[in-house]
Design a protein around this motif. Structure first.
Motif, PDB file in Angstrom:
ATOM      1  N   LEU A  94      46.083  72.762   3.108  1.00 29.15           N
ATOM      2  CA  LEU A  94      44.678  72.366   3.185  1.00 29.15           C
ATOM      3  C   LEU A  94      44.224  72.415   4.633  1.00 29.15           C
ATOM      4  CD1 LEU A  94      42.772  71.232   0.858  1.00 29.15           C
ATOM      5  CD2 LEU A  94      45.203  71.386   0.309  1.00 29.15           C
ATOM      6  N   VAL A  95      43.080  73.036   4.874  1.00 28.13           N
ATOM      7  CA  VAL A  95      42.513  73.046   6.209  1.00 28.13           C
ATOM      8  C   VAL A  95      42.079  71.626   6.587  1.00 28.13           C
ATOM      9  CG1 VAL A  95      40.091  73.439   5.576  1.00 28.13           C
ATOM     10  CG2 VAL A  95      40.983  74.420   7.699  1.00 28.13           C
ATOM     11  N   ASN A  96      42.026  71.349   7.873  1.00 30.86           N
ATOM     12  CA  ASN A  96      41.517  70.063   8.343  1.00 30.86           C
ATOM     13  C   ASN A  96      39.988  70.122   8.305  1.00 30.86           C
ATOM     14  OD1 ASN A  96      40.593  67.841   9.891  1.00 30.86           O
ATOM     15  ND2 ASN A  96      42.524  67.773  11.013  1.00 30.86           N
ATOM     16  N   LEU A  97      39.425  69.648   7.209  1.00 28.38           N
ATOM     17  CA  LEU A  97      37.973  69.738   7.018  1.00 28.38           C
ATOM     18  C   LEU A  97      37.197  68.891   8.015  1.00 28.38           C
ATOM     19  CD1 LEU A  97      37.913  69.659   3.126  1.00 28.38           C
ATOM     20  CD2 LEU A  97      37.058  71.535   4.547  1.00 28.38           C
ATOM     21  N   GLY A  98      37.753  67.733   8.367  1.00 32.07           N
ATOM     22  CA  GLY A  98      37.066  66.877   9.328  1.00 32.07           C
ATOM     23  C   GLY A  98      36.918  67.546  10.679  1.00 32.07           C
ATOM     24  N   ALA A  99      38.003  68.163  11.135  1.00 31.94           N
ATOM     25  CA  ALA A  99      37.958  68.879  12.414  1.00 31.94           C
ATOM     26  C   ALA A  99      37.011  70.075  12.335  1.00 31.94           C
ATOM     27  CB  ALA A  99      39.359  69.333  12.812  1.00 31.94           C
ATOM     28  N   LEU A 100      37.029  70.765  11.200  1.00 31.40           N
ATOM     29  CA  LEU A 100      36.141  71.910  11.025  1.00 31.40           C
ATOM     30  C   LEU A 100      34.684  71.478  11.083  1.00 31.40           C
ATOM     31  CD1 LEU A 100      35.755  74.935  10.347  1.00 31.40           C
ATOM     32  CD2 LEU A 100      35.886  74.305   7.928  1.00 31.40           C
ATOM     33  N   LYS A 101      34.359  70.409  10.364  1.00 24.83           N
ATOM     34  CA  LYS A 101      32.988  69.911  10.346  1.00 24.83           C
ATOM     35  C   LYS A 101      32.566  69.382  11.721  1.00 24.83           C
ATOM     36  CE  LYS A 101      31.528  70.312   6.005  1.00 24.83           C
ATOM     37  NZ  LYS A 101      30.252  70.980   5.622  1.00 24.83           N
ATOM     38  N   SER A 102      33.543  68.959  12.519  1.00 26.59           N
ATOM     39  CA  SER A 102      33.258  68.445  13.862  1.00 26.59           C
ATOM     40  C   SER A 102      33.151  69.556  14.902  1.00 26.59           C
ATOM     41  CB  SER A 102      34.355  67.461  14.288  1.00 26.59           C
ATOM     42  OG  SER A 102      34.435  66.375  13.400  1.00 26.59           O
ATOM     43  N   GLY A 103      33.404  70.781  14.488  1.00 24.76           N
ATOM     44  CA  GLY A 103      33.359  71.901  15.420  1.00 24.76           C
ATOM     45  C   GLY A 103      34.566  71.980  16.329  1.00 24.76           C
ATOM     46  N   GLU A 104      35.639  71.274  15.959  1.00 23.84           N
ATOM     47  CA  GLU A 104      36.868  71.289  16.762  1.00 23.84           C
ATOM     48  C   GLU A 104      37.752  72.453  16.303  1.00 23.84           C
ATOM     49  OE1 GLU A 104      38.726  67.457  16.881  1.00 23.84           O
ATOM     50  OE2 GLU A 104      36.840  66.427  17.292  1.00 23.84           O
ATOM     51  N   TYR A 105      37.314  73.649  16.631  1.00 26.27           N
ATOM     52  CA  TYR A 105      37.943  74.846  16.097  1.00 26.27           C
ATOM     53  C   TYR A 105      39.352  75.073  16.637  1.00 26.27           C
ATOM     54  CZ  TYR A 105      33.125  75.666  14.656  1.00 26.27           C
ATOM     55  OH  TYR A 105      31.870  75.524  14.112  1.00 26.27           O
ATOM     56  N   ASP A 106      39.610  74.649  17.869  1.00 26.31           N
ATOM     57  CA  ASP A 106      40.969  74.774  18.419  1.00 26.31           C
ATOM     58  C   ASP A 106      41.948  73.901  17.641  1.00 26.31           C
ATOM     59  OD1 ASP A 106      40.135  76.564  20.320  1.00 26.31           O
ATOM     60  OD2 ASP A 106      40.008  75.098  21.945  1.00 26.31           O
ATOM     61  N   VAL A 107      41.483  72.725  17.221  1.00 29.09           N
ATOM     62  CA  VAL A 107      42.316  71.835  16.412  1.00 29.09           C
ATOM     63  C   VAL A 107      42.621  72.478  15.063  1.00 29.09           C
ATOM     64  CG1 VAL A 107      42.408  69.607  15.210  1.00 29.09           C
ATOM     65  CG2 VAL A 107      41.465  69.742  17.527  1.00 29.09           C
ATOM     66  N   VAL A 108      41.610  73.050  14.444  1.00 26.68           N
ATOM     67  CA  VAL A 108      41.779  73.716  13.151  1.00 26.68           C
ATOM     68  C   VAL A 108      42.775  74.866  13.269  1.00 26.68           C
ATOM     69  CG1 VAL A 108      40.624  75.020  11.332  1.00 26.68           C
ATOM     70  CG2 VAL A 108      39.465  73.081  12.391  1.00 26.68           C
ATOM     71  N   LYS A 109      42.600  75.666  14.317  1.00 23.33           N
ATOM     72  CA  LYS A 109      43.476  76.818  14.509  1.00 23.33           C
ATOM     73  C   LYS A 109      44.915  76.393  14.763  1.00 23.33           C
ATOM     74  CE  LYS A 109      44.083  80.928  17.439  1.00 23.33           C
ATOM     75  NZ  LYS A 109      43.495  81.722  18.564  1.00 23.33           N
ATOM     76  N   ASN A 110      45.110  75.391  15.598  1.00 19.59           N
ATOM     77  CA  ASN A 110      46.461  74.923  15.908  1.00 19.59           C
ATOM     78  C   ASN A 110      47.139  74.339  14.661  1.00 19.59           C
ATOM     79  OD1 ASN A 110      48.626  74.057  17.921  1.00 19.59           O
ATOM     80  ND2 ASN A 110      48.087  72.098  16.988  1.00 19.59           N
TER      81      ASN A 110
END
Length: 223
Positions: A94-110
């Motif tokens: 599962l992708v980190n939806l919270g980080a994605l919605k927050s625009g924290e794309y580096d967190v999502v990618k990592n």
């Protein structure tokens, strides 16, 4: 599309929280009978399903960070490693939806990249919950998935509202191109649904109602 082609594309799933060991056994027997190539069960049952299916060359896959995606990267990585030790051969995280919605794309990618690394070369898919995203977010997260090295973008779990639609699959495929696969899950209930989803660009389907789908019936399940 003939029935065998469709069977080869379907990941048969049993992820209900109340599934018993007897349910898993019956599910595995059905998998063998109908010839599905891959199943998905919750982490607790990976070892048991593997023991039943490995003699038949059927892969056992596992959802990671299921079903919300909000676990830390460390937890997802350790869950992945344990699942592999128990016999898992495909990983759907599962992708980190919270980080994605927050625009924290580096967190999502990592987050994705670390699970891909822990997967040790096994096929890894990233579930994005399309029903919870804007089209712009669907495009962005698919681009991130490609950059992070995963093998598929997957529409949904089916547990958090919505599911695969022809429109979403077309959009994801337009971004994915030939770089990664597109797995459609959630809401594929009939043979016609499956054929239309494949025509839109999906090359894998996740379904708990797989038997009804290939038999020409209608599945009541949405995941």
């Amino acid at each position: 599309m003939d029935k065998q082609q469709l069977i080869d594309m379907i990941d048969y799933t049993l992820l209900t929280p109340t599934a018993s060991k007897e349910d898993i056994k019956a599910f595995c027997e059905e998998t063998i009978e109908y010839g599905f190539k891959t199943v998905f069960v919750n982490p607790f049952y990976v070892s048991y399903a593997h023991s039943l299916l490995s003699p038949h060359n059927i892969k056992v896959g596992v959802p990671i960070g299921f079903s919300l995606g909000g676990a830390t990267t460390h937890v997802k990585v350790e869950e992945t490693k344990e699942a592999i030790k128990n016999g898992a051969e495909e990983i759907d995280m599962l992708v980190n939806l919270g980080a994605l919605k927050s625009g924290e794309y580096d967190v999502v990618k990592n987050d994705i990249a670390e699970v891909v690394k822990a997967s040790q070369g096994l096929t890894t898919k990233v579930i994005i919950e399309t029903a919870l995203l804007t089209d712009e977010e669907k495009v962005k997260v698919t681009e991130i998935i490609i950059e992070a090295g995963a093998d598929f973008v997957k529409t949904a779990t089916g547990f958090n509202g919505g599911g695969a639609t022809v429109e979403d699959v077309k959009l994801l495929r337009s971004v994915a191109g030939d770089k990664i696969g597109v797995k459609a899950a959630g809401g594929v209930k009939t043979y016609e649904d499956a054929v239309n989803i494949v025509a839109a660009g999906a090359n894998r389907i996740g379904a708990s109602g797989a038997v009804a789908i290939i038999s020409g019936g209608v599945s009541e399940a949405s995941y």
